[in-house]
Scaffold this motif. Structure first.
Motif, PDB file in Angstrom:
ATOM      1  N   TYR A 125      34.551  49.015  24.022  1.00 53.71           N
ATOM      2  CA  TYR A 125      34.440  47.777  24.805  1.00 53.71           C
ATOM      3  C   TYR A 125      35.760  47.390  25.466  1.00 53.71           C
ATOM      4  O   TYR A 125      35.988  46.234  25.789  1.00 53.71           O
ATOM      5  CB  TYR A 125      33.970  46.628  23.904  1.00 53.71           C
ATOM      6  N   LYS A 126      36.643  48.360  25.652  1.00 53.87           N
ATOM      7  CA  LYS A 126      37.981  48.031  26.160  1.00 53.87           C
ATOM      8  C   LYS A 126      37.944  47.421  27.560  1.00 53.87           C
ATOM      9  O   LYS A 126      38.760  46.542  27.876  1.00 53.87           O
ATOM     10  CB  LYS A 126      38.885  49.268  26.147  1.00 53.87           C
ATOM     11  N   GLN A 127      37.021  47.869  28.414  1.00 55.70           N
ATOM     12  CA  GLN A 127      36.942  47.284  29.762  1.00 55.70           C
ATOM     13  C   GLN A 127      36.482  45.829  29.679  1.00 55.70           C
ATOM     14  O   GLN A 127      37.022  44.952  30.367  1.00 55.70           O
ATOM     15  CB  GLN A 127      35.993  48.099  30.640  1.00 55.70           C
ATOM     16  N   ALA A 128      35.492  45.578  28.830  1.00 55.20           N
ATOM     17  CA  ALA A 128      35.001  44.205  28.657  1.00 55.20           C
ATOM     18  C   ALA A 128      36.088  43.306  28.065  1.00 55.20           C
ATOM     19  O   ALA A 128      36.252  42.141  28.476  1.00 55.20           O
ATOM     20  CB  ALA A 128      33.770  44.211  27.759  1.00 55.20           C
ATOM     21  N   LEU A 129      36.853  43.849  27.114  1.00 51.21           N
ATOM     22  CA  LEU A 129      37.969  43.100  26.517  1.00 51.21           C
ATOM     23  C   LEU A 129      38.945  42.657  27.601  1.00 51.21           C
ATOM     24  O   LEU A 129      39.369  41.496  27.665  1.00 51.21           O
ATOM     25  CB  LEU A 129      38.665  43.975  25.465  1.00 51.21           C
ATOM     26  N   GLN A 130      39.322  43.589  28.459  1.00 52.79           N
ATOM     27  CA  GLN A 130      40.282  43.297  29.528  1.00 52.79           C
ATOM     28  C   GLN A 130      39.743  42.215  30.466  1.00 52.79           C
ATOM     29  O   GLN A 130      40.466  41.283  30.834  1.00 52.79           O
ATOM     30  CB  GLN A 130      40.574  44.592  30.304  1.00 52.79           C
ATOM     31  N   LEU A 131      38.470  42.318  30.817  1.00 50.64           N
ATOM     32  CA  LEU A 131      37.879  41.343  31.741  1.00 50.64           C
ATOM     33  C   LEU A 131      37.782  39.958  31.105  1.00 50.64           C
ATOM     34  O   LEU A 131      37.978  38.946  31.787  1.00 50.64           O
ATOM     35  CB  LEU A 131      36.506  41.823  32.195  1.00 50.64           C
ATOM     36  N   CYS A 132      37.496  39.917  29.821  1.00 48.64           N
ATOM     37  CA  CYS A 132      37.426  38.624  29.130  1.00 48.64           C
ATOM     38  C   CYS A 132      38.792  37.940  29.118  1.00 48.64           C
ATOM     39  O   CYS A 132      38.897  36.710  29.291  1.00 48.64           O
ATOM     40  CB  CYS A 132      36.910  38.807  27.708  1.00 48.64           C
ATOM     41  N   ILE A 133      39.846  38.721  28.916  1.00 50.90           N
ATOM     42  CA  ILE A 133      41.199  38.152  28.939  1.00 50.90           C
ATOM     43  C   ILE A 133      41.516  37.639  30.343  1.00 50.90           C
ATOM     44  O   ILE A 133      42.069  36.547  30.520  1.00 50.90           O
ATOM     45  CB  ILE A 133      42.234  39.202  28.481  1.00 50.90           C
ATOM     46  N   TYR A 134      41.169  38.427  31.378  1.00 49.92           N
ATOM     47  CA  TYR A 134      41.408  37.982  32.748  1.00 49.92           C
ATOM     48  C   TYR A 134      40.667  36.664  33.028  1.00 49.92           C
ATOM     49  O   TYR A 134      41.210  35.741  33.647  1.00 49.92           O
ATOM     50  CB  TYR A 134      40.949  39.044  33.746  1.00 49.92           C
ATOM     51  N   GLN A 135      39.416  36.605  32.590  1.00 51.71           N
ATOM     52  CA  GLN A 135      38.639  35.395  32.854  1.00 51.71           C
ATOM     53  C   GLN A 135      39.258  34.187  32.149  1.00 51.71           C
ATOM     54  O   GLN A 135      39.369  33.106  32.731  1.00 51.71           O
ATOM     55  CB  GLN A 135      37.183  35.570  32.403  1.00 51.71           C
ATOM     56  N   TYR A 136      39.679  34.392  30.898  1.00 51.88           N
ATOM     57  CA  TYR A 136      40.336  33.300  30.171  1.00 51.88           C
ATOM     58  C   TYR A 136      41.585  32.831  30.923  1.00 51.88           C
ATOM     59  O   TYR A 136      41.827  31.620  31.081  1.00 51.88           O
ATOM     60  CB  TYR A 136      40.719  33.777  28.763  1.00 51.88           C
ATOM     61  N   CYS A 137      42.387  33.784  31.401  1.00 45.34           N
ATOM     62  CA  CYS A 137      43.637  33.437  32.083  1.00 45.34           C
ATOM     63  C   CYS A 137      43.360  32.680  33.383  1.00 45.34           C
ATOM     64  O   CYS A 137      44.014  31.673  33.693  1.00 45.34           O
ATOM     65  CB  CYS A 137      44.453  34.697  32.369  1.00 45.34           C
ATOM     66  N   VAL A 138      42.391  33.179  34.157  1.00 42.26           N
ATOM     67  CA  VAL A 138      42.081  32.541  35.439  1.00 42.26           C
ATOM     68  C   VAL A 138      41.526  31.124  35.213  1.00 42.26           C
ATOM     69  O   VAL A 138      41.863  30.183  35.941  1.00 42.26           O
ATOM     70  CB  VAL A 138      41.093  33.411  36.248  1.00 42.26           C
ATOM     71  N   GLU A 139      40.693  30.974  34.200  1.00 40.61           N
ATOM     72  CA  GLU A 139      40.150  29.644  33.904  1.00 40.61           C
ATOM     73  C   GLU A 139      41.245  28.652  33.520  1.00 40.61           C
ATOM     74  O   GLU A 139      41.064  27.431  33.647  1.00 40.61           O
ATOM     75  CB  GLU A 139      39.120  29.742  32.771  1.00 40.61           C
ATOM     76  N   ASN A 140      42.361  29.187  33.037  1.00 40.59           N
ATOM     77  CA  ASN A 140      43.470  28.325  32.634  1.00 40.59           C
ATOM     78  C   ASN A 140      44.542  28.191  33.715  1.00 40.59           C
ATOM     79  O   ASN A 140      45.628  27.701  33.443  1.00 40.59           O
ATOM     80  CB  ASN A 140      44.081  28.847  31.335  1.00 40.59           C
ATOM     81  N   MET A 141      44.250  28.689  34.917  1.00 38.33           N
ATOM     82  CA  MET A 141      45.133  28.471  36.058  1.00 38.33           C
ATOM     83  C   MET A 141      44.608  27.262  36.831  1.00 38.33           C
ATOM     84  O   MET A 141      43.435  27.235  37.212  1.00 38.33           O
ATOM     85  CB  MET A 141      45.171  29.715  36.964  1.00 38.33           C
ATOM     86  N   SER A 142      45.470  26.310  37.086  1.00 41.05           N
ATOM     87  CA  SER A 142      45.048  25.043  37.704  1.00 41.05           C
ATOM     88  C   SER A 142      44.375  25.253  39.056  1.00 41.05           C
ATOM     89  O   SER A 142      43.434  24.558  39.412  1.00 41.05           O
ATOM     90  CB  SER A 142      46.247  24.102  37.847  1.00 41.05           C
ATOM     91  N   GLU A 143      44.818  26.247  39.802  1.00 40.36           N
ATOM     92  CA  GLU A 143      44.293  26.442  41.162  1.00 40.36           C
ATOM     93  C   GLU A 143      42.850  26.944  41.183  1.00 40.36           C
ATOM     94  O   GLU A 143      42.169  26.890  42.212  1.00 40.36           O
ATOM     95  CB  GLU A 143      45.189  27.427  41.927  1.00 40.36           C
TER      96      GLU A 143
END
Length: 907
Positions: free
Chosen positions: A829-847
């Motif tokens: 599930y390494k690809q899914a892991l990476q995408l989940c981290i990206y989504q978390y990071c983007v959701e925490n960007m104010s813009e």
């Protein structure tokens, strides 16, 4: 040292005369001379020493001609051949003449009338019989006839020319010596002692018989009843013939046939899995021998002088020396093959490079240059330049270098002249000067000898070539040098009367040892078998009494059995693995001993498994120092770090804790990683022109026209040479990369044509300072960082896109209650892991807080499928993140060591 046979010979000789000044000893090789002198010393002989000759040296004296061989002979022969035929250059001539010359010598040595054999090779009856079973009957016959027709003219002409200069080949020396025999024997004042011979040529046989007829010689053979009386034993073939000479009668005995092979012997045969592995057994065998010696009575204690290690494969010498490194005294009487040394390899590769430059001097292939640089002796400044050169090659993946690039990167190295295109004369001068300079540097003794051998041979080659004024190509020079390299050895200086003796089989002649260790006792090594390099068919050799492989087998058999007949402890090792020319079979001589003698043989199998000795996974505890490094790591965590840990925790430890960098390798074919980067850079270049703009069809249509420009930009950014992509598989990879880029653009273009709105709002979007809390109190956290390949708005939805070279897989994940704790502990599930981290990071960007967010993979392997999104079932992102949180906590847990994950390989 117990040299029973030599002791007996000297005793018999001294009984005939206590003054040996009028004796000449003719022996098979020079090595026994020192032992004969030692025996004379032990017997308190105070007179003048006898003369010592090999039988070849003695024939030269009788013939009274200067022998010519090697390069000098080849050049005179080529000059003679060119005067008759003008259809071959020197390099072509050298490919066949050395073999013809050996055949010619055999004709003269064993038959005496080379003209008869040469004429027979043209006989219609022979050609007809020989060509019957050939497919291309007429063509093969014609070529064969033409070849021997030329030899019938060329070889007599060469003999005439050599006679004019008072020169002779080995075969000619035999012929001339035979004519002078009677006169020489009659006038000889010395008594000749022939010692330890087994196989004579007809001329050598006549020499011995003539001296016996004049009663001016003593002959001492060393044989044993075991192989002498058994007619089936090839080892006794020649001795049985000599016993019938009329010169041996009631007044002159045939000396000696002993009965020593039947004496008790401790024989062990070691079946070893591997060639080099044989040498690893040596220390244990020597321990066993020494242990037995120490148990013996002090008066009879045997020293290492009575032990001989015999190598039937000279290539084992380096490994053998390594295995015997702890031996106090070691005497080496076999030469170290010149071809196995680093400087020799460098010279071979240098000539190959110069040969390539002769054809094309515009570019250099990196692998023609780098091995030469690595294997030649260098000073400190050279080492720095080499390091910088390798770094430049790796950074820019320089497979081919222009002359200008080589000048820039390597021009300052002390031996740069070697890499310049030169004619053969200038190259020889450059190499002679280079070798002289190297000898003044700090180099070890073996390297000094290696360089000195080359300097000597380069000078000889230069001097031999100068009188002939040949237009010698580099290829010809390469052939000449390779002939020298393959035949030359470095001789060791030692004390033959002390220490463990290390030798080849021929060096054992006349000598006896109590303990014998024989390596490479394989069929094909002992005997050599049917491996004669000859142009004369077997039937022709048989018809004219020239030696065939059958006679050679008999000679080898004699050396083997004679060497063992006096030994008490015999250790025979053979390589049981079949590879290359090695069949993995023990020599048939071992089977003969088993079947024909009363000796019991102990068989020992030495396994050399290819499996690692330690199968336990590597485990590294988290010490205080490691935990401190992990605290530093928490400040800068990327998704790829976690993927690395999942694949193998030891890789994570090496890369993230120790900060060890993976070595860079020059790619002759574009790697999967760099192929992905090539596409990635091209997409970044193209989409960078339209970033922040609401796209229309013409925008993408314009970009499609710029794909070649984008790919060239990528190549430049990768620091690759354009030439790298001009042919072969790299050209194919480049075309595929262009097609992938085009497919991405066309996919987006179709989205627009279907009425979708699309806007690129970020490329290589940086993630930084995104905190990810590891506890509910939010006191412990890691900080995510990374780069998102592409951020866009499709119909108002924010898409986080990660480019992948591989296919997208396992993007649909189920986060049920029983799975959310450990979901991402599985690297599938390494690809899914990476995408989940990206989504978390983007959701925490104010813009990006106001957008609906999708995350997905765009695979270059299935580019026409577009973006494939991660899907979370039976839960939400927060549930998935819990598994990531637990994974990070495991990495940080001081109680859980880093343990190697061993991946099974496909068989």
């Amino acid at each position: 040292m117990r040299q029973k046979f030599l002791q007996k010979v000297i005793r018999e000789t001294l009984e005939k005369s206590n003054d040996l000044s009028g004796f000449s000893f003719v022996i098979p090789g020079k090595r026994p001379v020192i032992f004969i002198k030692e025996i004379l010393k032990e017997k308190n002989y105070n007179g003048i020493l006898p003369e010592f000759f090999t039988i070849d040296e003695y024939l030269k004296i009788i013939a009274d001609k200067q022998e010519i061989k090697g390069i000098a002979l080849w050049l005179i022969a080529y000059q003679t051949y060119s005067e008759i035929y003008n259809d071959e250059d020197l390099s072509g001539f050298l490919k066949w003449f050395p073999t013809v010359q050996k055949d010619w010598d055999d004709m003269k040595k064993f038959h005496g009338n080379d003209k008869e054999i040469l004429e027979w090779m043209l006989a219609e009856e022979r050609i007809k019989n020989w060509g019957e079973n050939l497919g291309d009957e007429d063509g093969a016959r014609r070529k064969n006839l033409n070849f021997w027709r030329k030899m019938n003219v060329f070889l007599p002409k060469l003999e005439e020319k050599l006679n004019e200069q008072n020169l002779a080949t080995a075969g000619m020396l035999h012929e001339i010596a035979e004519k002078n025999l009677e006169k020489f024997c009659k006038n000889s004042k010395n008594r000749v002692v022939f010692v330890g011979f087994n196989a004579f040529t007809p001329v050598e046989e006549k020499l011995v018989k003539t001296f016996l007829q004049w009663d001016k010689a003593d002959v001492y053979f060393q044989g044993d009843e075991y192989y002498f009386k058994d007619e089936r034993q090839e080892a006794g073939k020649f001795l049985r013939e000599y016993k019938t000479w009329k010169e041996f009668n009631e007044s002159r005995s045939f000396n000696w046939i002993e009965n020593e092979f039947s004496e008790p012997k401790n024989i062990k045969v070691y079946e070893v899995s591997g060639n080099i592995a044989q040498t690893k057994v040596l220390p244990e065998i020597l321990k066993e021998i020494n242990s037995e010696n120490q148990q013996a009575d002090a008066i009879n204690r045997v020293s290492t002088e009575e032990t001989a290690v015999v190598l039937l494969d000279e290539n084992l010498l380096p490994a053998t020396l390594d295995s015997l490194s702890s031996t106090d005294k070691l005497n080496i009487t076999m030469g170290f093959p010149l071809k196995n040394l680093a400087f020799s390899n460098a010279m071979k590769k240098l000539f190959n490079l110069q040969k390539q430059l002769e054809k094309n001097s515009s570019s250099y292939y990196y692998n023609d240059v780098l091995p030469i640089l690595e294997e030649l002796p260098k000073n400190q400044e050279d080492e720095k330049l080499l390091k910088n050169f390798v770094s430049a090659l790796e950074e820019r993946n320089m497979v081919y270098l222009s002359k200008k690039q080589l000048d820039e990167l390597l021009g300052g190295i002390s031996f740069y002249n070697l890499f310049k295109k030169q004619n053969s004369k200038d190259l020889l001068d450059t190499l002679i000067k280079f070798c002289k300079e190297l000898k003044y540097r700090e180099i070890d003794d073996v390297q000094y000898e290696n360089i000195s051998h080359f300097e000597k041979n380069f000078i000889i080659l230069k001097n031999q070539l100068e009188p002939h004024h040949y237009d010698v190509k580099i290829e010809t020079l390469e052939v000449l040098i390779n002939q020298l390299i393959n035949s030359e050895t470095i001789d060791f200086v030692g004390e033959p009367l002390e220490g463990l003796q290390l030798m080849g089989l021929l060096e054992t002649r006349l000598l006896n040892f109590k303990n014998v260790i024989l390596l490479s006792a394989n069929e094909g090594k002992l005997p050599l078998g049917n491996s004669q390099n000859t142009y004369l068919p077997f039937d022709v050799r048989k018809q004219f009494n020239l030696h065939t492989f059958l006679e050679n087998d008999g000679i080898y058999a004699y050396h083997f059995y004679r060497f063992l007949q006096n030994a008490e402890n015999i250790y025979l090792l053979y390589n049981a693995l079949g590879s290359g020319v090695n069949t993995g079979e023990k020599t048939r001589f071992i089977t003969q001993i088993e079947m024909e003698s009363h000796h019991n043989i102990e068989h020992i199998i030495i396994e050399n498994t290819s499996e690692p000795i330690n199968q336990e996974p590597i485990t590294i505890k988290k010490t205080t120092a490691v935990l401190e490094k992990l605290e530093e790591w928490k400040e800068r965590v990327s998704a790829s770090h976690l993927v690395s840990y999942l694949y193998n925790p030891i890789d994570f430890y090496l890369e993230k804790v120790l900060a060890a960098k993976e070595s860079v390798e020059i790619e002759e074919e574009l790697s999967q990683r760099n192929y992905g980067t090539l596409v990635h850079y091209a997409l970044e270049y193209l989409y960078g022109k339209i970033i922040g703009k609401k796209l229309i069809s013409s925008d993408l249509e314009n970009l499609i026209q710029q794909i070649d420009e984008a790919i060239n930009y990528s190549i430049e950014k990768l620091k690759h040479q354009p030439e790298f992509y001009q042919k072969g598989m790299n050209f194919v990879h480049k075309q595929i990369a262009k097609r992938v880029v085009e497919s991405v653009l066309e996919y987006d273009l179709n989205l627009l044509k279907q009425g979708n709105s699309l806007e690129i709002i970020g490329l290589e979007r940086k993630i930084e300072d995104i905190k990810f809390y590891l506890n509910e109190e939010k006191t412990d956290f890691v900080t995510f960082y990374g780069f998102i390949d592409r951020v866009d708005l499709l119909n108002g939805n924010l898409r986080i896109i990660d480019y992948k070279t591989a296919k997208a897989k396992d993007l649909r994940i189920s986060v049920k209650e029983d799975r959310k704790e450990t979901l991402f502990f599985n690297d599938k599930y390494k690809q899914a892991l990476q995408l989940c981290i990206y989504q978390y990071c983007v959701e925490n960007m104010s813009e990006f807080k106001e957008f609906d967010i999708e995350t997905g993979i765009w695979s270059f392997a299935e580019v026409k499928n577009g973006v494939q999104n991660v899907e979370i079932k039976d839960g939400n992102l927060e549930d998935a993140l819990q598994s990531i949180r637990n994974l990070i906590l495991e990495i940080l847990n001081p109680e859980i060591p880093f343990t190697e994950k061993i991946h099974e390989k496909w068989n």
